[in-house]
Write a protein that holds these residues in place. Sequence first.
Motif, PDB file in Angstrom:
ATOM      1  N   ASP A  10     -38.162  74.171-149.195  1.00 32.34           N
ATOM      2  CA  ASP A  10     -38.103  73.891-150.641  1.00 32.34           C
ATOM      3  C   ASP A  10     -37.010  72.888-150.969  1.00 32.34           C
ATOM      4  OD1 ASP A  10     -40.185  75.678-150.971  1.00 32.34           O
ATOM      5  OD2 ASP A  10     -38.930  77.276-151.815  1.00 32.34           O
ATOM      6  N   ARG A  11     -35.827  73.090-150.424  1.00 35.02           N
ATOM      7  CA  ARG A  11     -34.696  72.191-150.720  1.00 35.02           C
ATOM      8  C   ARG A  11     -34.929  70.792-150.171  1.00 35.02           C
ATOM      9  NH1 ARG A  11     -29.661  74.871-151.672  1.00 35.02           N
ATOM     10  NH2 ARG A  11     -30.114  76.506-153.169  1.00 35.02           N
TER      11      ARG A  11
ATOM     12  N   GLU B 213     -30.710  63.179-143.900  1.00 39.44           N
ATOM     13  CA  GLU B 213     -31.043  63.988-145.084  1.00 39.44           C
ATOM     14  C   GLU B 213     -30.981  65.479-144.754  1.00 39.44           C
ATOM     15  OE1 GLU B 213     -31.616  63.336-148.299  1.00 39.44           O
ATOM     16  OE2 GLU B 213     -31.456  61.160-148.126  1.00 39.44           O
ATOM     17  N   LEU B 214     -31.487  65.862-143.599  1.00 38.74           N
ATOM     18  CA  LEU B 214     -31.407  67.262-143.166  1.00 38.74           C
ATOM     19  C   LEU B 214     -29.948  67.673-143.004  1.00 38.74           C
ATOM     20  CD1 LEU B 214     -32.523  69.946-142.001  1.00 38.74           C
ATOM     21  CD2 LEU B 214     -32.589  68.792-139.770  1.00 38.74           C
ATOM     22  N   GLN B 215     -29.167  66.851-142.331  1.00 44.09           N
ATOM     23  CA  GLN B 215     -27.757  67.158-142.133  1.00 44.09           C
ATOM     24  C   GLN B 215     -27.018  67.274-143.464  1.00 44.09           C
ATOM     25  OE1 GLN B 215     -26.964  63.778-139.611  1.00 44.09           O
ATOM     26  NE2 GLN B 215     -26.921  65.041-137.764  1.00 44.09           N
ATOM     27  N   GLN B 216     -27.313  66.363-144.376  1.00 40.78           N
ATOM     28  CA  GLN B 216     -26.646  66.374-145.680  1.00 40.78           C
ATOM     29  C   GLN B 216     -27.015  67.617-146.481  1.00 40.78           C
ATOM     30  OE1 GLN B 216     -24.252  64.211-146.473  1.00 40.78           O
ATOM     31  NE2 GLN B 216     -23.861  65.400-148.308  1.00 40.78           N
ATOM     32  N   GLN B 217     -28.283  68.008-146.425  1.00 35.50           N
ATOM     33  CA  GLN B 217     -28.704  69.216-147.139  1.00 35.50           C
ATOM     34  C   GLN B 217     -27.940  70.433-146.641  1.00 35.50           C
ATOM     35  OE1 GLN B 217     -30.894  69.880-149.852  1.00 35.50           O
ATOM     36  NE2 GLN B 217     -29.721  71.757-149.591  1.00 35.50           N
ATOM     37  N   LEU B 218     -27.809  70.560-145.341  1.00 41.12           N
ATOM     38  CA  LEU B 218     -27.089  71.707-144.789  1.00 41.12           C
ATOM     39  C   LEU B 218     -25.593  71.619-145.066  1.00 41.12           C
ATOM     40  CD1 LEU B 218     -29.063  72.136-141.469  1.00 41.12           C
ATOM     41  CD2 LEU B 218     -29.186  73.591-143.496  1.00 41.12           C
TER      42      LEU B 218
ATOM     43  N   LEU C 170     -28.189  78.556-147.916  1.00 42.47           N
ATOM     44  CA  LEU C 170     -29.400  78.197-148.656  1.00 42.47           C
ATOM     45  C   LEU C 170     -30.010  79.330-149.462  1.00 42.47           C
ATOM     46  CD1 LEU C 170     -31.383  75.857-146.251  1.00 42.47           C
ATOM     47  CD2 LEU C 170     -30.378  75.286-148.447  1.00 42.47           C
ATOM     48  N   CYS C 171     -29.786  80.563-149.030  1.00 39.38           N
ATOM     49  CA  CYS C 171     -30.390  81.693-149.729  1.00 39.38           C
ATOM     50  C   CYS C 171     -29.551  82.947-149.483  1.00 39.38           C
ATOM     51  CB  CYS C 171     -31.840  81.896-149.280  1.00 39.38           C
ATOM     52  SG  CYS C 171     -32.038  82.201-147.523  1.00 39.38           S
ATOM     53  N   ASP C 172     -29.916  84.024-150.157  1.00 37.87           N
ATOM     54  CA  ASP C 172     -29.217  85.288-149.958  1.00 37.87           C
ATOM     55  C   ASP C 172     -29.201  85.641-148.475  1.00 37.87           C
ATOM     56  OD1 ASP C 172     -28.916  85.488-152.667  1.00 37.87           O
ATOM     57  OD2 ASP C 172     -30.536  86.926-152.960  1.00 37.87           O
ATOM     58  N   ASP C 173     -28.176  86.298-148.070  1.00 42.46           N
ATOM     59  CA  ASP C 173     -27.977  86.791-146.710  1.00 42.46           C
ATOM     60  C   ASP C 173     -27.482  85.735-145.734  1.00 42.46           C
ATOM     61  OD1 ASP C 173     -28.890  89.320-147.531  1.00 42.46           O
ATOM     62  OD2 ASP C 173     -30.940  88.879-146.941  1.00 42.46           O
ATOM     63  N   ILE C 174     -27.609  84.463-146.054  1.00 43.18           N
ATOM     64  CA  ILE C 174     -27.173  83.416-145.131  1.00 43.18           C
ATOM     65  C   ILE C 174     -25.686  83.169-145.344  1.00 43.18           C
ATOM     66  CG2 ILE C 174     -27.462  81.012-144.390  1.00 43.18           C
ATOM     67  CD1 ILE C 174     -29.858  82.892-143.791  1.00 43.18           C
ATOM     68  N   GLN C 175     -24.918  83.328-144.303  1.00 45.32           N
ATOM     69  CA  GLN C 175     -23.492  83.007-144.380  1.00 45.32           C
ATOM     70  C   GLN C 175     -23.294  81.513-144.237  1.00 45.32           C
ATOM     71  OE1 GLN C 175     -22.401  85.894-141.264  1.00 45.32           O
ATOM     72  NE2 GLN C 175     -21.058  86.816-142.814  1.00 45.32           N
TER      73      GLN C 175
ATOM     74  N   ALA D  99     -25.416  77.775-142.246  1.00 49.25           N
ATOM     75  CA  ALA D  99     -26.366  77.165-141.310  1.00 49.25           C
ATOM     76  C   ALA D  99     -25.931  75.729-141.083  1.00 49.25           C
ATOM     77  CB  ALA D  99     -27.778  77.213-141.878  1.00 49.25           C
ATOM     78  N   LYS D 100     -26.025  75.285-139.829  1.00 48.71           N
ATOM     79  CA  LYS D 100     -25.612  73.910-139.535  1.00 48.71           C
ATOM     80  C   LYS D 100     -26.387  73.393-138.330  1.00 48.71           C
ATOM     81  CE  LYS D 100     -21.738  74.837-136.417  1.00 48.71           C
ATOM     82  NZ  LYS D 100     -22.008  73.956-135.313  1.00 48.71           N
ATOM     83  N   PRO D 101     -26.554  72.071-138.262  1.00 49.16           N
ATOM     84  CA  PRO D 101     -27.175  71.509-137.062  1.00 49.16           C
ATOM     85  C   PRO D 101     -26.271  71.758-135.861  1.00 49.16           C
ATOM     86  CG  PRO D 101     -27.130  69.899-138.847  1.00 49.16           C
ATOM     87  CD  PRO D 101     -26.269  71.048-139.259  1.00 49.16           C
ATOM     88  N   GLU D 102     -26.852  72.236-134.797  1.00 39.97           N
ATOM     89  CA  GLU D 102     -26.082  72.571-133.599  1.00 39.97           C
ATOM     90  C   GLU D 102     -26.255  71.507-132.511  1.00 39.97           C
ATOM     91  OE1 GLU D 102     -23.473  75.086-131.530  1.00 39.97           O
ATOM     92  OE2 GLU D 102     -24.065  75.102-133.612  1.00 39.97           O
ATOM     93  N   SER D 103     -27.463  70.981-132.390  1.00 37.52           N
ATOM     94  CA  SER D 103     -27.738  69.955-131.388  1.00 37.52           C
ATOM     95  C   SER D 103     -29.039  69.254-131.746  1.00 37.52           C
ATOM     96  CB  SER D 103     -27.840  70.569-129.982  1.00 37.52           C
ATOM     97  OG  SER D 103     -28.951  71.443-129.912  1.00 37.52           O
ATOM     98  N   TRP D 104     -29.315  68.156-131.059  1.00 42.03           N
ATOM     99  CA  TRP D 104     -30.581  67.456-131.243  1.00 42.03           C
ATOM    100  C   TRP D 104     -30.990  66.796-129.933  1.00 42.03           C
ATOM    101  CZ3 TRP D 104     -29.796  62.486-129.914  1.00 42.03           C
ATOM    102  CH2 TRP D 104     -28.575  61.900-130.187  1.00 42.03           C
ATOM    103  N   LYS D 105     -32.267  66.495-129.857  1.00 44.76           N
ATOM    104  CA  LYS D 105     -32.823  65.778-128.711  1.00 44.76           C
ATOM    105  C   LYS D 105     -33.672  64.637-129.273  1.00 44.76           C
ATOM    106  CE  LYS D 105     -35.418  66.489-124.452  1.00 44.76           C
ATOM    107  NZ  LYS D 105     -36.116  67.479-123.625  1.00 44.76           N
ATOM    108  N   TYR D 106     -33.496  63.449-128.715  1.00 43.57           N
ATOM    109  CA  TYR D 106     -34.190  62.248-129.185  1.00 43.57           C
ATOM    110  C   TYR D 106     -35.385  61.930-128.286  1.00 43.57           C
ATOM    111  CZ  TYR D 106     -35.043  57.198-129.472  1.00 43.57           C
ATOM    112  OH  TYR D 106     -35.626  55.969-129.563  1.00 43.57           O
ATOM    113  N   HIS D 107     -36.499  61.536-128.919  1.00 38.30           N
ATOM    114  CA  HIS D 107     -37.673  61.038-128.211  1.00 38.30           C
ATOM    115  C   HIS D 107     -38.100  59.761-128.929  1.00 38.30           C
ATOM    116  CE1 HIS D 107     -38.288  65.136-126.558  1.00 38.30           C
ATOM    117  NE2 HIS D 107     -37.909  65.515-127.758  1.00 38.30           N
TER     118      HIS D 107
END
Length: 149
Positions: A17-18, A100-105, A111-116, A118-126
């Motif tokens: 949604d976000r 944009e994903l990184q900025q949103q996080l 993002l919602c109740d119960d979430i302390q 969330a952050k990007p931890e790693s990525w893989k490029y193709h």
Amino acid sequence: MSGAGTSLIAFKTALVDRLGERPGLAGVAVLYARSDVDSLPDEAIWLEKAETESLEFPAFRPTKMELQEVYDLDVTVQVRLTQGQTQRQADARALELLAELQQQLAEAPQLCDDIQWAKPESWKYHGGQLDSGHGCRFDIVVRVHARME
């Protein structure tokens, strides 16, 4: 309070949604789950598998249950350019979607109740040449920490 066995579904819903509301992602398909690869739009972000890293039950009584969980959610960002653009252009556009994903996080790690948090931890490029152009995909692992009471 979710009252459920995991915060995963609420987190996935809130993230989709976000992201769908971000002006920088206008025209980008933001999907709760991947559809058929051949039918995906040329610019898309979708959610894939999730796996727990840890589950803890600090309080587990008939009248109260607490759950602390840490899990990784796989998020994919993909761009396919088929109008004579270069690999560099495909990479640059995919990088914009990743940002944009990184900025949103970064702006809303809860993002919602119960979430302390969330952050990007790693990525893989193709990246590489397609039959009809160039493509780029980032497979991102988002680490989520949640606490439910």
